[in-house]
Write an enzyme that holds these catalytic residues in place. Structure first.
Site, PDB file in Angstrom:
ATOM      1  CE  LYS A  10      -2.072   1.266   3.900  1.00 40.88           C
ATOM      2  NZ  LYS A  10      -1.867   2.684   4.301  1.00 40.88           N
ATOM      3  CB  SER A  11       3.718   2.247   2.141  1.00 39.87           C
ATOM      4  OG  SER A  11       3.033   2.063   3.349  1.00 39.87           O
ATOM      5  NE  ARG A  15       6.444   6.373   1.166  1.00 37.92           N
ATOM      6  CZ  ARG A  15       5.506   6.149   2.073  1.00 37.92           C
ATOM      7  NH1 ARG A  15       4.404   5.483   1.733  1.00 37.92           N
ATOM      8  NH2 ARG A  15       5.638   6.590   3.304  1.00 37.92           N
ATOM      9  CB  SER A 155       1.486  10.504  10.721  1.00 36.03           C
ATOM     10  OG  SER A 155       1.527   9.857   9.455  1.00 36.03           O
ATOM     11  CB  SER A 156       6.610   8.782   8.892  1.00 35.46           C
ATOM     12  OG  SER A 156       5.848   7.725   8.312  1.00 35.46           O
ATOM     13  CD  GLN A 157       0.266   8.210   5.986  1.00 35.51           C
ATOM     14  OE1 GLN A 157      -0.666   8.993   6.125  1.00 35.51           O
ATOM     15  NE2 GLN A 157       0.089   6.910   5.812  1.00 35.51           N
ATOM     16  CB  SER A 182       6.562   5.193  10.921  1.00 34.63           C
ATOM     17  OG  SER A 182       5.545   4.836  11.823  1.00 34.63           O
ATOM     18  CG  ASP A 296       1.018   0.448   9.805  1.00 33.64           C
ATOM     19  OD1 ASP A 296       0.378   1.147  10.611  1.00 33.64           O
ATOM     20  OD2 ASP A 296       1.247   0.801   8.639  1.00 33.64           O
ATOM     21  NE  ARG A 368      -1.903  -1.684   8.630  1.00 31.32           N
ATOM     22  CZ  ARG A 368      -1.613  -2.304   7.493  1.00 31.32           C
ATOM     23  NH1 ARG A 368      -1.774  -3.621   7.401  1.00 31.32           N
ATOM     24  NH2 ARG A 368      -1.169  -1.631   6.439  1.00 31.32           N
TER      25      ARG A 368
END
Length: 412
Positions: A10-11, A15, A155-157, A182, A296, A368
């Site tokens: 997903k990540s 990206r 969040s690292s996002q 993360s 996660d 999850r």
């Protein structure tokens, strides 16, 4: 040994879609994840005027380094955090008026550190409801770039969205972080930016992104390591063996380190450059693990922890309280419903072994939670029931079928 094909990351898919949209030329993405999250991201790009051709196993994206192809658009981000955080940053680097909204679940999740940073860079944006949350309007006139400071402790996002946008600014970016969770996900971002032609790098607490444009390429997306954690945990829990091809020591994903946690617990783990195999040994040891960088997979560990021979303590995971749900509390709630003794703190969870009874799992709409506690059901007489089995479509629509096939192959 049972071979299980895990869908694309997903990540990495998110990206890759951003990078392809921002690159010069046509990018081919191979084995992208097809799920509610990735489809939502792709639909968001289409709404912004980007050209995508989605065929089974292969997606092609016509890049636009200048930004969205339409002067105005309204994008619905669904439940997708990457969609809700990455696309406003992408749009801000273009020109036009762009509106973003999301599901009620996503509206509750924080956006403020990212939007504050964009404002610091001169972007005109307005939160139309609660400050620091969706819905959001961006009046885009391009981004000059420069130096900023960012708190990425939730969040690292937030950092990833800015990093990805850096090459689209006129002067590039230097981002100094005061806190960061993360970290491996940021490593994924930098590696993929480098693969698409931008030499972004980390220098201590500062991330340096020069204004060097992305170049289109042919890109293979590896299987999702977070998703793989469920089948790896299932093998460790039941004393069986499973191999996930395409995911090995060459992986970009930090969540593959969950296999090391299983090794600490007593499972046999074999890692090659292109696959991972976990074999249960009939014993799971209690462990204390700092999971800040692989948060996660916290629900996966929590779900098998009652079957260990001693307490399992998970530490430094405050950020999982602001995911699709408060995952720390959701894990504790469901374990207690199964009769398991659990202690919690602001950023930790301690689970004590003991008998586990059948119950209905409260998924809280979180994929999850649903997938993790489905693994618990492999060792519970009478199994478990999920109150929202369909929420797995967010990242692994075929999860229930895959788990059923795994059970059949192991004779459970």
């Amino acid at each position: 040994m049972t071979l299980v094909e895990i869908p694309g990351s997903k990540s990495i898919t998110a990206r890759a879609l951003y990078l392809a949209a921002a690159a010069e030329g046509v990018t081919t993405l191979r084995r992208p994840l097809v799920s509610d999250d990735s489809e939502g991201f792709a639909e968001g790009l289409l709404t912004l005027g980007y050209l995508l051709d989605r065929r089974p196993g292969v997606w092609q994206v016509q890049g636009r380094p200048a930004g969205p192809a339409v002067p105005a658009a309204s994008v619905y981000c669904r439940d997708g955090a990457t969609t809700a955080r990455f696309l406003p940053a992408l749009a801000a680097a273009g020109h036009g008026s762009f509106h973003f909204d999301a599901s009620e679940q996503m509206r509750r999740r924080p956006l403020g550190p990212l939007t504050n940073a964009l404002r610091e860079l001169g972007v005109e944006l307005t939160h139309e409801g609660a400050e620091g949350h969706h819905p959001l309007r961006v009046e885009a006139r391009g981004i000059e770039g420069g130096k900023i400071t960012l708190d990425a402790g939730l969040s690292s996002q937030f950092l990833t969205a800015l990093l990805l946008t850096g090459p689209l600014t006129r002067r590039g970016l230097e981002i100094t972080v005061t806190d960061l969770v993360s970290v491996p996900y940021v490593g994924i971002t930098l590696a993929m930016m480098n693969a698409f032609g931008n030499p972004a790098h980390r220098d201590g607490d500062t991330f340096v992104v020069p204004p060097i444009p992305y170049q289109a390429r042919d890109y293979l997306i590896e299987p999702d390591a977070s998703t793989a954690s469920y089948v790896l945990a299932a093998a460790a829990l039941t004393g069986n063996s499973v191999t996930v091809p395409g995911l090995g020591s060459d992986s970009l994903q930090g969540d593959l380190r969950f296999a090391d946690v299983l090794r600490q617990m007593g499972a046999d783990v074999q890692l090659t450059p292109d696959q991972v195999t976990v074999t249960g040994t009939g014993r799971l040891r209690g462990v204390t693990v700092n999971m800040r960088d692989i948060s996660d997979t916290v629900p996966t560990l929590a779900a098998i922890a009652p079957f260990a021979d001693g307490p399992v303590r998970i530490e430094d995971v405050y950020n999982i309280r602001v995911k699709e749900c408060d995952r720390l509390e959701a894990c504790a709630q469901n374990l207690r419903a199964m009769g398991v003794s659990v202690l919690t703190g602001p950023d930790w969870l301690e689970i004590h072994p003991g008998p586990v009874r059948s119950t209905t799992i409260a998924c809280h709409g979180d994929h999850r939670i649903a997938m993790s506690f489905s693994v618990t059901g492999l060792r519970v007489r009478g199994g478990i029931t999920l109150d929202d089995p369909g929420c797995v479509r967010k990242t692994f629509p075929e999860f229930h079928r895959t788990l059923a096939e795994l059970r059949a192959s192991w004779g459970i």
